[in-house]
Design a protein around this motif. Structure first.
Motif, PDB file in Angstrom:
ATOM      1  N   GLY A   1       0.805  -1.214   0.000  1.00 10.79           N
ATOM      2  CA  GLY A   1       0.000   0.000   0.000  1.00 10.79           C
ATOM      3  C   GLY A   1       0.836   1.261   0.000  1.00 10.79           C
ATOM      4  N   SER A   2       0.244   2.322   0.490  1.00 12.53           N
ATOM      5  CA  SER A   2       0.874   3.646   0.377  1.00 12.53           C
ATOM      6  C   SER A   2       1.883   3.889   1.488  1.00 12.53           C
ATOM      7  CB  SER A   2      -0.194   4.732   0.383  1.00 12.53           C
ATOM      8  OG  SER A   2      -1.004   4.594   1.531  1.00 12.53           O
ATOM      9  N   ARG A   3       2.802   2.968   1.664  1.00 11.08           N
ATOM     10  CA  ARG A   3       3.870   3.150   2.644  1.00 11.08           C
ATOM     11  C   ARG A   3       5.059   3.748   1.917  1.00 11.08           C
ATOM     12  NH1 ARG A   3       3.095   0.006   6.831  1.00 11.08           N
ATOM     13  NH2 ARG A   3       4.389   1.595   7.799  1.00 11.08           N
ATOM     14  N   TRP A   4       4.927   5.040   1.609  1.00 18.37           N
ATOM     15  CA  TRP A   4       5.872   5.664   0.683  1.00 18.37           C
ATOM     16  C   TRP A   4       7.305   5.672   1.203  1.00 18.37           C
ATOM     17  CZ3 TRP A   4       3.410   5.273  -3.470  1.00 18.37           C
ATOM     18  CH2 TRP A   4       2.044   5.559  -3.554  1.00 18.37           C
ATOM     19  N   SER A   5       7.463   5.786   2.490  1.00 21.63           N
ATOM     20  CA  SER A   5       8.823   5.820   3.025  1.00 21.63           C
ATOM     21  C   SER A   5       9.514   4.473   2.848  1.00 21.63           C
ATOM     22  CB  SER A   5       8.798   6.215   4.496  1.00 21.63           C
ATOM     23  OG  SER A   5       8.021   5.309   5.233  1.00 21.63           O
ATOM     24  N   ILE A   6       8.765   3.387   2.995  1.00 27.05           N
ATOM     25  CA  ILE A   6       9.342   2.060   2.792  1.00 27.05           C
ATOM     26  C   ILE A   6       9.662   1.850   1.314  1.00 27.05           C
ATOM     27  CG2 ILE A   6       8.858  -0.415   2.903  1.00 27.05           C
ATOM     28  CD1 ILE A   6       7.232   0.107   5.407  1.00 27.05           C
ATOM     29  N   ILE A   7       8.745   2.281   0.469  1.00 29.08           N
ATOM     30  CA  ILE A   7       8.975   2.148  -0.968  1.00 29.08           C
ATOM     31  C   ILE A   7      10.197   2.972  -1.375  1.00 29.08           C
ATOM     32  CG2 ILE A   7       8.006   2.630  -3.242  1.00 29.08           C
ATOM     33  CD1 ILE A   7       5.218   2.035  -2.028  1.00 29.08           C
ATOM     34  N   ALA A   8      10.293   4.179  -0.829  1.00 28.18           N
ATOM     35  CA  ALA A   8      11.430   5.043  -1.175  1.00 28.18           C
ATOM     36  C   ALA A   8      12.751   4.426  -0.733  1.00 28.18           C
ATOM     37  CB  ALA A   8      11.241   6.417  -0.530  1.00 28.18           C
ATOM     38  N   ALA A   9      12.716   3.687   0.357  1.00 28.39           N
ATOM     39  CA  ALA A   9      13.945   3.061   0.855  1.00 28.39           C
ATOM     40  C   ALA A   9      14.489   2.029  -0.132  1.00 28.39           C
ATOM     41  CB  ALA A   9      13.690   2.407   2.209  1.00 28.39           C
TER      42      ALA A   9
END
Length: 314
Positions: free
Chosen positions: A87-95
């Motif tokens: 989902g929209s866990r942008w900080s994890i995706i950005a990592a």
DNA sequence: AAAAACAACAACCGCCTAACG
DNA sequence: GCGTTAGGCGGTTGTTGTTTT
């Protein structure tokens, strides 16, 4: 007592940063670091900015090795894959994407990838769009209301927009595998377990789960796999998710229109009813936006996805 | 050429959590 | 244990540029 404001709102500048402000902030942090105190930092430099604003500016634009724009196909796939999974866990995706910021990825998803994956209403020819709109209506009428076995306690009544988007992606991925039977074969529709996991992962950081203590700096491929396993990505496409996403992203024009519209033909037994309804402008009144995104289409109790949620289960 | 609609993205807002006294 | 605070995060809004009508 309410929470104290982080800064004096009346005396801070808002809006776009000037090159001078950028230079001040950048040179100070490069020389002294942030001092682990963003709130005090603007006063030290003499900037009339909120500490939070300074932090955001540094993290998203000024710190070294930040990339802007020019997302590669590989990055597209990683973003889509993770969005479907967590989902929209942008900080994890950005990592997972060195040089990319959560804000950048979030914007990229909202303005481009989402439309690419989920499609836009105007991409469909008018006649085909009429069928799609009419089918939504038909399924609402005949699907939800006619199922006497539905237990409202089994499934959440509403999904977050992120969950709805991911559910719609689930449809898209499923339709790649069963393009001509998806809509009239309920075994292919998402069951309650999937609905609940899709919904619950939107707030997974606060849940009592193995994912609770994730730090964005130590995410590894095995961690992602662990998350997918925990969340329960459907086996029908999990083994080849990358290829499916590739297909949706770059083979979209051909696959999406053919499969969805042809599927709809199969379930549209009463074509005239659908057209009559379309011509009454009811659909436009309900969905005045021009996009096929979740915000405009996946409104509760109006469309096909909500119908699945309320009425059908494996 | 002008207006309207749309797209892209920077920045803000407010909530949540962890750290600290 | 409790209250306060800063940092972090995701959702949303505002602004600007581009395209369409």
């Amino acid at each position: 007592m309410g929470r104290a404001p982080c800064c004096d709102k009346a005396n801070v500048k808002k809006g776009p940063w000037s090159p001078e402000e950028d230079a001040k902030l950048k040179s100070y942090i490069e020389e002294h670091g942030t001092g682990n105190n963003w709130i005090a930092l603007p006063q030290k430099i003499g900037l009339k900015r909120c500490g939070k604003s300074c932090r955001l500016r540094w993290l998203n634009y000024l710190r070294p090795n930040i990339k802007h724009g020019g997302f590669s196909e590989e990055e597209d796939r990683i973003i889509c894959n993770l969005y479907i999974s967590i989902g929209s866990r942008w900080s994890i995706i950005a990592a997972q994407l060195p040089g990319r910021t959560d804000n950048d990825i979030k914007n990229y998803w909202n303005t481009r990838l989402k439309k690419k994956l989920l499609g836009r209403r105007r991409d469909l020819p008018p006649s085909q769009f009429r069928q799609l709109a009419a089918a939504n209506h038909k399924l609402k009428d005949e699907g939800v209301n006619s199922n006497p076995n539905h237990n409202p306690n089994e499934c959440p009544q509403t999904l977050t927009s992120s969950a709805l988007e991911r559910l719609q992606l689930h449809f898209q991925l499923q339709s790649l595998h069963s393009p001509f039977s998806f809509y009239n074969n309920t075994s292919l529709w998402p069951n309650n377990k999937l609905l609940q996991t899709i919904n619950s992962t939107d707030s997974i950081a606060t849940a009592a789960s193995p994912l609770k203590n994730f730090q964005q700096n130590d995410i590894s491929n095995s961690t992602i796999a662990n998350m997918q396993e925990h969340i329960g990505i459907p086996s029908s496409y999990s083994n080849n998710l990358d290829a499916d996403i590739q297909n949706l992203l770059y083979g979209y024009k051909e696959n999406y229109q053919l499969t969805q519209v042809d599927c709809l033909k199969g379930i549209m037994n009463d074509d005239q009813k659908g057209i009559d309804w379309w011509e009454s402008n009811e659909f436009e009144e309900k969905f005045p936006s021009s996009s096929w995104d979740s915000a405009s289409v996946l409104q509760p109790d109006t469309v096909v996805i909500q119908d699945y949620e309320l009425g059908y289960d494996q």
